[in-house]
Scaffold this active site. Structure first.
Site, PDB file in Angstrom:
ATOM      1  N   LYS A   8     -55.918  37.214  44.980  1.00 56.97           N
ATOM      2  CA  LYS A   8     -54.881  36.355  45.573  1.00 56.97           C
ATOM      3  C   LYS A   8     -55.080  36.365  47.074  1.00 56.97           C
ATOM      4  O   LYS A   8     -55.623  37.322  47.623  1.00 56.97           O
ATOM      5  CB  LYS A   8     -53.492  36.915  45.239  1.00 56.97           C
ATOM      6  CG  LYS A   8     -52.366  35.911  45.372  1.00 56.97           C
ATOM      7  CD  LYS A   8     -52.187  35.065  44.132  1.00 56.97           C
ATOM      8  CE  LYS A   8     -51.238  33.933  44.374  1.00 56.97           C
ATOM      9  NZ  LYS A   8     -50.947  33.181  43.136  1.00 56.97           N
ATOM     10  N   ASP A  32     -51.211  27.662  45.480  1.00 56.98           N
ATOM     11  CA  ASP A  32     -49.988  28.404  45.138  1.00 56.98           C
ATOM     12  C   ASP A  32     -48.904  27.810  46.036  1.00 56.98           C
ATOM     13  O   ASP A  32     -49.061  26.677  46.521  1.00 56.98           O
ATOM     14  CB  ASP A  32     -50.182  29.916  45.385  1.00 56.98           C
ATOM     15  CG  ASP A  32     -49.032  30.766  44.819  1.00 56.98           C
ATOM     16  OD1 ASP A  32     -48.953  30.920  43.594  1.00 56.98           O
ATOM     17  OD2 ASP A  32     -48.198  31.257  45.603  1.00 56.98           O
TER      18      ASP A  32
HETATM   19  P1  NDP Z   1     -44.798  24.772  45.704  1.00 62.11           P
HETATM   20  O1  NDP Z   1     -45.036  25.132  47.112  1.00 62.11           O
HETATM   21  O2  NDP Z   1     -45.325  23.488  45.174  1.00 62.11           O
HETATM   22  O3  NDP Z   1     -43.222  24.780  45.410  1.00 62.11           O
HETATM   23  C1  NDP Z   1     -42.444  25.917  45.634  1.00 62.11           C
HETATM   24  C2  NDP Z   1     -40.995  25.583  45.367  1.00 62.11           C
HETATM   25  O4  NDP Z   1     -40.230  26.791  45.411  1.00 62.11           O
HETATM   26  C3  NDP Z   1     -40.399  24.669  46.441  1.00 62.11           C
HETATM   27  O5  NDP Z   1     -39.373  23.908  45.866  1.00 62.11           O
HETATM   28  C4  NDP Z   1     -39.844  25.679  47.453  1.00 62.11           C
HETATM   29  O6  NDP Z   1     -38.786  25.183  48.256  1.00 62.11           O
HETATM   30  C5  NDP Z   1     -39.330  26.763  46.521  1.00 62.11           C
HETATM   31  N1  NDP Z   1     -39.368  28.055  47.232  1.00 62.11           N
HETATM   32  C6  NDP Z   1     -40.444  28.641  47.809  1.00 62.11           C
HETATM   33  N2  NDP Z   1     -40.093  29.790  48.391  1.00 62.11           N
HETATM   34  C7  NDP Z   1     -38.781  29.924  48.176  1.00 62.11           C
HETATM   35  C8  NDP Z   1     -37.840  30.919  48.532  1.00 62.11           C
HETATM   36  N3  NDP Z   1     -38.197  31.998  49.228  1.00 62.11           N
HETATM   37  N4  NDP Z   1     -36.556  30.738  48.118  1.00 62.11           N
HETATM   38  C9  NDP Z   1     -36.184  29.644  47.398  1.00 62.11           C
HETATM   39  N5  NDP Z   1     -37.040  28.658  47.042  1.00 62.11           N
HETATM   40  C10 NDP Z   1     -38.310  28.815  47.432  1.00 62.11           C
HETATM   41  O7  NDP Z   1     -45.329  26.024  44.836  1.00 62.11           O
HETATM   42  P2  NDP Z   1     -45.669  26.099  43.278  1.00 62.11           P
HETATM   43  O8  NDP Z   1     -44.782  25.192  42.519  1.00 62.11           O
HETATM   44  O9  NDP Z   1     -47.135  25.990  43.138  1.00 62.11           O
HETATM   45  O10 NDP Z   1     -45.299  27.629  42.963  1.00 62.11           O
HETATM   46  C11 NDP Z   1     -44.015  28.030  42.480  1.00 62.11           C
HETATM   47  C12 NDP Z   1     -44.124  29.389  41.818  1.00 62.11           C
HETATM   48  O11 NDP Z   1     -45.039  29.301  40.719  1.00 62.11           O
HETATM   49  C13 NDP Z   1     -44.641  30.525  42.688  1.00 62.11           C
HETATM   50  O12 NDP Z   1     -44.018  31.738  42.310  1.00 62.11           O
HETATM   51  C14 NDP Z   1     -46.123  30.579  42.323  1.00 62.11           C
HETATM   52  O13 NDP Z   1     -46.686  31.844  42.608  1.00 62.11           O
HETATM   53  C15 NDP Z   1     -46.030  30.306  40.847  1.00 62.11           C
HETATM   54  N6  NDP Z   1     -47.270  29.860  40.214  1.00 62.11           N
HETATM   55  C16 NDP Z   1     -47.903  28.721  40.657  1.00 62.11           C
HETATM   56  C17 NDP Z   1     -49.065  28.310  40.062  1.00 62.11           C
HETATM   57  C18 NDP Z   1     -49.722  27.025  40.409  1.00 62.11           C
HETATM   58  O14 NDP Z   1     -50.632  26.627  39.680  1.00 62.11           O
HETATM   59  N7  NDP Z   1     -49.322  26.313  41.443  1.00 62.11           N
HETATM   60  C19 NDP Z   1     -49.708  29.115  38.997  1.00 62.11           C
HETATM   61  C20 NDP Z   1     -48.905  30.235  38.545  1.00 62.11           C
HETATM   62  C21 NDP Z   1     -47.757  30.589  39.167  1.00 62.11           C
HETATM   63  P3  NDP Z   1     -39.083  24.792  49.787  1.00 62.11           P
HETATM   64  O15 NDP Z   1     -39.832  23.503  49.709  1.00 62.11           O
HETATM   65  O16 NDP Z   1     -37.738  24.688  50.413  1.00 62.11           O
HETATM   66  O17 NDP Z   1     -39.904  25.914  50.365  1.00 62.11           O
END
Ligand code: NDP
Length: 446
Positions: A126, A166
């Site tokens: 990571k 991510d």
């Molecule tokens: P994105 O950046 O596309 O979206 C993240 C979302 O979560 C946004 O809506 C963001 O809001 C919100 N968010 C981020 N940080 C916080 C926080 N501290 N508190 C509240 N809301 C928060 O990321 P992904 O959708 O790719 O990832 C989401 C999760 O899925 C993560 O945990 C990631 O590790 C996991 N994941 C992702 C994978 C992938 O293929 N993308 C694979 C496996 C797991 P805002 O815009 O306001 O920051």
């Protein structure tokens, strides 16, 4: 806590001081594994657990870049190369101001088990930076990504370490990083996954994590002769994972009533339909706006500074970030009738929240199983790149479904308790561990 786990954790904490998220991730796995290792002493003698909790290599570097005003900015960059026993290091890159060593080590540690569960030959890693893409121009994001890759390129490669997206890293950022890698190495290879369709990306990769999380929820429901049809579903986040989880729930006949971002959540009791979802995709991926704008547009409730877990639902899909469901949230969910949690995000539930799920015997799919679809299709992207061909949407989706089913079977095999209850947490930890542990034993003390 089991005294053996307590002793093990004391050594982890002493060697990795202050890394609370890393401690949390290791403890969750140790709770499941220590009893299993006692029954299989070969792993104990080879100190597999001690070795698996120590990254093979950590790279930390400076990322200087110049913003649109001409000012010099400096960020910190990281790559954690956690374990390469069963394949090249593989795991996403996160750009978020909260990124630190502890968070990336927890993510890399989880990734080792998750990647093993996919059945594909993928090690665990990571990386990321404390850079915040929010509010930055495309030009600034590109300058930053180029500087990030100017150091990282020498540590990665299609057979060494293959990053992906991510939080804060989507198609735009992957493009900028891949472009700089290609320029520096003068090589077009599958060094990144999540690439654009026209330049080596796999169909279904953007959808894979969200779709996979929903397929996993469906598999869990099937064990009780049930399905997502007609279920009310609460989703957190509104990024990549949340958007495609919403899409798949709709396709399967469920109703999604919430989405969120770091500022608050929207509650749409009539359900977010495909048209509204298209609006969210445009809002988040192109306009890069806030979810509160959904509430204004469609005249629904917006809860500033709150998370969606107070809303009544049958199924909860946390798809935002770590530790976003506390013990109190978990109790509220269970009290309101929620029976299924499938984690799209990594470690979104605190240990106390997980205890609430297990004590209430609800269907709980931990992230390393439920969100493994993303890395699984990344693995398929690597295969297509190596073979220099491209599978159809249907072929990739069929393979993704097969992999999610197989992960579910592994969890069942290693997690079914004497009364028939499937403890997916134990199942995924033990199931993910065995393959990596056996490979480490076969490769000697390295
Ligand atoms: P994105 O950046 O596309 O979206 C993240 C979302 O979560 C946004 O809506 C963001 O809001 C919100 N968010 C981020 N940080 C916080 C926080 N501290 N508190 C509240 N809301 C928060 O990321 P992904 O959708 O790719 O990832 C989401 C999760 O899925 C993560 O945990 C990631 O590790 C996991 N994941 C992702 C994978 C992938 O293929 N993308 C694979 C496996 C797991 P805002 O815009 O306001 O920051």
């Amino acid at each position: 806590m089991d005294p053996r786990t307590e002793k093990f954790m004391a050594s982890i904490i002493a060697r990795n001081p202050g890394e609370t998220e890393f401690h949390q991730a290791v403890q969750e796995v140790a709770d499941s594994l220590i009893p299993f290792i006692e029954e299989n002493p070969k792993y104990k003698h080879a100190k597999i657990l001690e070795r698996i909790a120590e990254p093979e290599r950590i790279i930390i570097f400076r990322i200087p870049w110049i913003d649109d005003k001409g000012d010099v900015q400096v960020n910190k960059g990281y790559r954690i190369e956690m374990n390469s026993a069963i394949g090249p290091y593989k795991g996403g890159i996160r750009f978020h101001p909260t990124v630190n060593l502890s968070i990336l080590k927890f993510l890399a540690f989880e990734q080792v088990f998750k990647n093993s569960l996919t059945t594909l030959p993928l090690g665990g890693g990571k990386g990321g930076s404390d850079f915040d893409p929010k509010g930055k121009s495309d030009n600034e994001v590109m300058k930053f990504c180029q500087s990030f890759m100017t150091e990282l390129y020498r540590h990665i490669g299609p057979d060494t370490d293959v990053p992906a997206g991510d939080i804060g890293v989507g198609g735009r950022e992957v493009g900028f990083m891949f472009g700089q890698y290609k320029r520096l190495k003068n090589e077009f290879t599958g060094v990144f996954t999540g690439k654009g369709r026209e330049w080596g990306g796999s169909l279904i990769r953007p959808e894979a994590t969200g779709y996979g999380t929903v397929y996993f929820a469906q598999e869990m429901l099937k064990t009780q002769g049930d399905s997502l049809k007609g279920k009310s579903v609460s989703i957190s986040g509104s990024g990549n994972v949340a958007q495609f989880a919403t899409e798949k729930v709709l396709e399967m006949g469920g109703k999604v009533v919430t989405l969120s971002d770091s500022a608050g959540f929207i509650y749409d009791p009539n359900g977010i339909d495909m048209e509204k979802l298209d609006y969210v995709k445009e809002l988040k991926n192109i306009k890069r706006g806030r979810i509160s704008e959904y509430a204004e547009k469609f005249g629904v409730e917006y809860h500033e500074g709150k998370r969606p877990w107070i809303v009544k639902c049958d199924v909860a899909l946390p798809c935002a970030t770590q530790n976003e469901i506390t013990e109190e949230d978990a109790q509220t969910l269970v009290k309101n009738g929620c029976r299924v949690i499938s984690e799209g995000a990594n470690m979104p539930s605190t240990p106390d929240a997980v205890e609430v799920y297990l004590n209430n015997r609800i269907l709980y799919g931990p992230g390393k199983a439920a969100n493994a679809g993303g890395v699984a299709v990344s693995g398929l992207e690597m295969t297509q790149n190596s073979m220099r061909l491209s599978w159809t949407r249907e072929e990739v989706d069929e393979k993704l479904q097969r992999i999610m089913k197989s992960i579910h079977e592994t969890c069942k095999k290693f997690g079914t308790e004497s009364d028939g209850f499937i403890n997916y947490l134990n199942g995924s930890n033990v199931g993910g561990f065995v393959k990596v542990a056996d490979a480490m034993m076969a490769q000697g003390v390295v």
